[in-house]
Write a protein that holds these residues in place. Structure first.
Motif, short mmCIF file in Angstrom:
data_model
loop_
_atom_site.label_atom_id
_atom_site.label_comp_id
_atom_site.label_asym_id
_atom_site.label_seq_id
_atom_site.Cartn_x
_atom_site.Cartn_y
_atom_site.Cartn_z
N GLY A 232 38.06 95.16 27.23
CA GLY A 232 37.53 94.23 25.28
C GLY A 232 38.35 92.72 25.74
N GLN A 277 41.91 102.97 25.64
CA GLN A 277 41.44 102.86 24.66
C GLN A 277 42.26 102.19 23.51
N ARG A 321 34.33 94.00 17.65
CA ARG A 321 33.02 95.28 17.22
C ARG A 321 31.92 95.54 18.00
N CYS A 325 32.89 94.61 23.77
CA CYS A 325 34.24 95.32 23.48
C CYS A 325 35.08 96.57 23.16
N SER A 326 34.03 97.24 21.87
CA SER A 326 34.37 98.47 21.55
C SER A 326 33.58 99.78 21.83
N PHE A 335 38.95 100.25 21.24
CA PHE A 335 38.81 98.54 21.55
C PHE A 335 39.11 99.33 22.89
N ASN A 336 37.79 98.96 23.83
CA ASN A 336 38.27 99.08 25.66
C ASN A 336 39.64 98.15 26.22
#
Length: 348
Positions: A232, A277, A321, A325-326, A335-336
């Protein structure tokens, strides 16, 4: 992961990163952004505050408020698996990488670049010792923060079992270390060099890698850890580089950037992905105190929710979001936070 899990790395994770620390790492690999404030007379400043839309006042870097930075950092650690994924790598993948270095020599040279308070260094050195139990180790620590170096020394003094390691303390940045090394015409080569979450803080990551790679011994290894280009963070920086990355202290650099760079020079490397994460659900509740802290951490902007333009704020929240990214699962936005590892051998 609650804070209980932090004991192992706490000194390194909860480090104090002052704005001038090129070459130092905040084992979260987040970039500290410095925005240049225009020097206006006091009256103009008041005018700006009353109507910032006239000139668009610059966003202020989170690093300017150390107390808030530390708070947001602690919260990031509570909400993410960052430390866990690094530990997993060090204990599961690193031993194989370390087994081929040194060639049965009785003496190994190690350089830690941006070592912080040494918690991670000692984990690495422990794995090295397990693979090469007979070897004495010469460990050059490169860290510009005197507080961090002090913490590292205290940690070492509590561990008499580290008597197989000789520590050399270099209170300096990576580029100062390079300068000193060249001036002293050092011919010593290194068997293992690591740069964890620190290449954000050098002016030219390619040149820095090049220099440290040139110090490698036969079978030596250079280990680099940064956030992944597929994380992300990578997506956020790609889209908002202009707004969030305009800084001379640090830059938004990912393992993707480093791989492209190495590919273009024909340098071969091994790479590993470290899945990680971070729960950012609170960012989407307007006025949520923890959500605002996390947003500050993600953007590296002090009071992002209060100071960013409505357009930038809406854009960042929308991207955070977004599936790029997530993932949204069971009412949570996750979130990554993936990291990447790159291992480079001696130059051919």
């Amino acid at each position: 992961m609650g804070l209980g899990k932090l004991d192992l790395f706490s000194m390194d994770f909860l480090r104090h990163l002052s704005p001038s620390l090129e070459g130092s790492r905040d084992t979260c690999g987040r970039v500290h952004h410095h925005h240049h404030h225009c020097s206006l007379p006091p009256s103009a400043d008041v005018f700006l505050q009353e109507d910032s839309s006239v000139m668009g006042s610059p966003l202020k870097s989170l690093v300017h408020d150390d107390d808030r930075y530390q708070k947001s950092f602690h919260l990031f650690l509570e909400r993410s698996s960052e430390h866990q994924c690094m530990q997993d790598f060090i204990h599961n993948k690193l031993p194989d990488i370390l087994s081929s270095i040194g060639d049965g020599k009785s003496h190994l040279n190690v350089i830690g670049v941006g070592s912080g308070a040494g918690e991670i260094d000692l984990e690495l050195l422990d794995e090295l010792h397990k693979k090469h139990p007979e070897a004495m180790v010469d460990n050059e620590v490169v860290e510009p923060s005197s507080q961090q170096l002090h913490n590292y020394k205290v940690l070492v003094s509590q561990k008499p079992e580290l008597n197989y390691i000789k520590f050399t303390w270099n209170k300096m940045t990576a580029s100062e270390f390079e300068e000193h090394w060249k001036l002293r015409k050092v011919t010593k080569k290194a068997d293992f060099i690591h740069m964890i979450q620190m290449l954000y803080y050098v002016k030219d990551p390619g040149a820095t890698i090049n220099f440290f790679q040139s110090l490698l011994n036969t079978n030596g290894k250079l280990l680099i850890i940064l956030v992944s280009g597929e994380s992300g963070w990578g997506k956020l920086w790609q889209k908002y580089r202009k707004e969030l990355c305009n800084t001379d202290i640090s830059q938004c650099v990912t393992t993707g950037d480093i791989k492209s760079l190495l590919d273009s020079k024909g340098v071969s490397y091994q790479s590993f992905d470290l899945p990680s994460q971070m729960d950012i659900t609170e960012c989407f509740t307007k006025g949520d105190e923890k959500g605002e802290l996390l947003l500050d951490f993600l953007t590296e902007v002090l009071d992002f929710s209060k100071t960013a333009s409505p357009e930038l704020k809406a854009g960042v929240l929308e991207l955070l979001r977004h599936p790029d990214c997530s993932v949204e699962t069971e009412g949570k936005v996750v979130f990554n936070n993936n990291l990447g590892v790159i291992v480079i051998n001696e130059p051919i």
